[in-house]
Design a protein around this motif. Structure first.
Motif, PDB file in Angstrom:
ATOM      1  N   LEU A  19      -1.428  -8.351  -1.076  1.00 36.12           N
ATOM      2  CA  LEU A  19      -1.050  -6.811  -1.044  1.00 36.12           C
ATOM      3  C   LEU A  19      -0.040  -6.495  -2.119  1.00 36.12           C
ATOM      4  O   LEU A  19      -0.388  -5.557  -2.940  1.00 36.12           O
ATOM      5  N   ALA A  20       0.714  -7.210  -2.462  1.00 34.49           N
ATOM      6  CA  ALA A  20       1.797  -7.090  -3.495  1.00 34.49           C
ATOM      7  C   ALA A  20       1.135  -6.923  -4.799  1.00 34.49           C
ATOM      8  O   ALA A  20       1.383  -6.363  -5.709  1.00 34.49           O
ATOM      9  N   ALA A  21       0.225  -8.051  -5.017  1.00 39.84           N
ATOM     10  CA  ALA A  21      -0.412  -8.185  -6.298  1.00 39.84           C
ATOM     11  C   ALA A  21      -1.330  -7.108  -6.418  1.00 39.84           C
ATOM     12  O   ALA A  21      -1.852  -6.519  -7.553  1.00 39.84           O
ATOM     13  N   ALA A  22      -2.288  -6.772  -5.235  1.00 42.14           N
ATOM     14  CA  ALA A  22      -3.136  -5.776  -5.396  1.00 42.14           C
ATOM     15  C   ALA A  22      -2.488  -4.206  -5.633  1.00 42.14           C
ATOM     16  O   ALA A  22      -3.326  -3.277  -6.261  1.00 42.14           O
ATOM     17  N   LYS A  23      -1.601  -3.826  -5.178  1.00 42.04           N
ATOM     18  CA  LYS A  23      -0.741  -2.733  -5.118  1.00 42.04           C
ATOM     19  C   LYS A  23      -0.761  -1.869  -6.415  1.00 42.04           C
ATOM     20  O   LYS A  23      -1.361  -0.951  -6.855  1.00 42.04           O
ATOM     21  N   PRO A  24      -0.271  -2.798  -7.489  1.00 45.53           N
ATOM     22  CA  PRO A  24       0.022  -2.288  -8.748  1.00 45.53           C
ATOM     23  C   PRO A  24      -1.471  -1.873  -9.614  1.00 45.53           C
ATOM     24  O   PRO A  24      -1.417  -0.912 -10.369  1.00 45.53           O
ATOM     25  N   VAL A  25      -2.228  -2.677  -9.332  1.00 45.67           N
ATOM     26  CA  VAL A  25      -3.768  -2.515  -9.736  1.00 45.67           C
ATOM     27  C   VAL A  25      -4.363  -1.225  -9.225  1.00 45.67           C
ATOM     28  O   VAL A  25      -4.943  -0.515 -10.191  1.00 45.67           O
ATOM     29  N   TYR A  26      -4.269  -1.106  -7.949  1.00 50.20           N
ATOM     30  CA  TYR A  26      -4.812   0.341  -7.421  1.00 50.20           C
ATOM     31  C   TYR A  26      -4.040   1.544  -7.709  1.00 50.20           C
ATOM     32  O   TYR A  26      -4.648   2.338  -8.286  1.00 50.20           O
ATOM     33  N   THR A  27      -2.538   1.365  -7.855  1.00 49.81           N
ATOM     34  CA  THR A  27      -1.803   2.484  -8.516  1.00 49.81           C
ATOM     35  C   THR A  27      -2.174   2.900  -9.636  1.00 49.81           C
ATOM     36  O   THR A  27      -2.382   3.838 -10.107  1.00 49.81           O
ATOM     37  N   ALA A  28      -2.400   1.834 -10.544  1.00 45.62           N
ATOM     38  CA  ALA A  28      -2.781   1.903 -12.301  1.00 45.62           C
ATOM     39  C   ALA A  28      -4.468   2.758 -12.206  1.00 45.62           C
ATOM     40  O   ALA A  28      -4.555   3.785 -12.823  1.00 45.62           O
ATOM     41  N   LEU A  29      -5.071   2.229 -11.355  1.00 47.76           N
ATOM     42  CA  LEU A  29      -6.626   2.666 -11.273  1.00 47.76           C
ATOM     43  C   LEU A  29      -6.578   4.030 -10.729  1.00 47.76           C
ATOM     44  O   LEU A  29      -7.136   5.134 -11.473  1.00 47.76           O
ATOM     45  N   LEU A  30      -5.788   4.452  -9.765  1.00 45.95           N
ATOM     46  CA  LEU A  30      -6.029   5.889  -9.121  1.00 45.95           C
ATOM     47  C   LEU A  30      -4.956   6.817  -9.880  1.00 45.95           C
ATOM     48  O   LEU A  30      -5.153   7.943  -9.460  1.00 45.95           O
ATOM     49  N   GLY A  31      -3.897   6.288 -10.384  1.00 44.46           N
ATOM     50  CA  GLY A  31      -3.041   7.290 -11.073  1.00 44.46           C
ATOM     51  C   GLY A  31      -2.201   7.883 -10.127  1.00 44.46           C
ATOM     52  O   GLY A  31      -1.436   9.035 -10.363  1.00 44.46           O
ATOM     53  N   VAL A  32      -2.008   7.467  -8.956  1.00 47.66           N
ATOM     54  CA  VAL A  32      -1.175   8.075  -8.143  1.00 47.66           C
ATOM     55  C   VAL A  32      -0.164   6.818  -7.460  1.00 47.66           C
ATOM     56  O   VAL A  32      -0.844   5.782  -6.969  1.00 47.66           O
ATOM     57  N   PRO A  33       0.758   7.390  -6.733  1.00 48.30           N
ATOM     58  CA  PRO A  33       1.500   6.105  -5.853  1.00 48.30           C
ATOM     59  C   PRO A  33       0.811   6.198  -4.384  1.00 48.30           C
ATOM     60  O   PRO A  33       0.102   7.240  -4.097  1.00 48.30           O
ATOM     61  N   PRO A  34       1.081   5.129  -3.850  1.00 47.53           N
ATOM     62  CA  PRO A  34       0.701   5.149  -2.612  1.00 47.53           C
ATOM     63  C   PRO A  34       1.248   6.383  -1.640  1.00 47.53           C
ATOM     64  O   PRO A  34       2.353   6.390  -1.722  1.00 47.53           O
ATOM     65  N   ALA A  36       0.913   5.710   1.963  1.00 49.35           N
ATOM     66  CA  ALA A  36       1.324   4.940   2.982  1.00 49.35           C
ATOM     67  C   ALA A  36       1.301   3.704   2.386  1.00 49.35           C
ATOM     68  O   ALA A  36       0.717   2.953   1.747  1.00 49.35           O
ATOM     69  N   ASP A  37       2.513   3.056   2.603  1.00 49.53           N
ATOM     70  CA  ASP A  37       3.126   1.693   1.957  1.00 49.53           C
ATOM     71  C   ASP A  37       3.963   0.974   3.233  1.00 49.53           C
ATOM     72  O   ASP A  37       4.903   1.073   3.408  1.00 49.53           O
ATOM     73  N   ALA A  38       2.966  -0.095   3.781  1.00 54.11           N
ATOM     74  CA  ALA A  38       3.493  -0.668   4.826  1.00 54.11           C
ATOM     75  C   ALA A  38       2.931  -2.418   4.598  1.00 54.11           C
ATOM     76  O   ALA A  38       2.121  -2.574   3.826  1.00 54.11           O
ATOM     77  N   PRO A  39       3.629  -3.173   5.400  1.00 59.20           N
ATOM     78  CA  PRO A  39       3.089  -4.586   4.889  1.00 59.20           C
ATOM     79  C   PRO A  39       1.904  -4.911   5.583  1.00 59.20           C
ATOM     80  O   PRO A  39       1.078  -5.676   5.222  1.00 59.20           O
ATOM     81  N   TYR A  40       1.141  -3.970   6.505  1.00 65.77           N
ATOM     82  CA  TYR A  40       0.061  -4.144   7.065  1.00 65.77           C
ATOM     83  C   TYR A  40      -0.951  -3.338   6.654  1.00 65.77           C
ATOM     84  O   TYR A  40      -2.334  -3.404   6.732  1.00 65.77           O
ATOM     85  N   TYR A  41      -0.694  -2.392   5.637  1.00 69.14           N
ATOM     86  CA  TYR A  41      -1.632  -1.052   5.176  1.00 69.14           C
ATOM     87  C   TYR A  41      -1.078  -0.533   3.657  1.00 69.14           C
ATOM     88  O   TYR A  41       0.234   0.014   3.825  1.00 69.14           O
ATOM     89  N   VAL A  42      -1.800  -0.450   2.590  1.00 69.92           N
ATOM     90  CA  VAL A  42      -1.311   0.643   1.865  1.00 69.92           C
ATOM     91  C   VAL A  42      -2.335   1.488   1.421  1.00 69.92           C
ATOM     92  O   VAL A  42      -3.654   0.979   1.192  1.00 69.92           O
TER      93      VAL A  42
END
Length: 118
Positions: A19-34, A36-42
């Motif tokens: 999750l920690a590695a995927a989050k910046p990739v999806y943030t960059a792709l979508l251009g918005v911050p999460p 919802a941001d929890a250890p079980y779901y972003v």
């Protein structure tokens, strides 16, 4: 048909191994911050869609992305698709706030999801 319609694909969940590695990739792709941001779901809300990251496939044991159709009556739609040949994978369950989710497989084993909001 029973008249139970869909409101379109508005949610796509992606299983991720890190999750920690995927989050910046999806943030960059979508251009918005999460949103919802929890250890079980972003989760991200972008352009009318919700994109979710589920570590290790979550309780659904997802192995590939799953598109979720939003429906007004999850039980009716699940009955309709199973009558047409689908097989229930996950019966409707409340994931919080009155939101119900379920999944089923088509005849080829593809996993499809349903969401009903209150």
């Amino acid at each position: 048909m029973s008249g139970s319609s869909t409101q379109g694909i508005k949610t796509v969940l992606h299983p991720v191994s890190d999750l920690a590695a995927a989050k910046p990739v999806y943030t960059a792709l979508l251009g918005v911050p999460p949103s919802a941001d929890a250890p079980y779901y972003v989760g991200y809300d972008a352009e009318g869609q919700h994109i979710g990251l589920v570590p290790t496939g979550g309780p659904q044991d997802m192995t590939s992305p799953v598109a979720y159709w939003h429906v007004p009556d999850i039980e009716a739609k699940l009955a309709e698709v199973t009558a047409a040949g689908a097989k229930v994978k996950e019966s409707p369950r409340d994931v919080g706030g009155g939101r119900l989710v379920a999944s089923f497989t088509d005849p080829d084993g593809n996993v499809l999801g349903l969401i009903q909001d209150k």
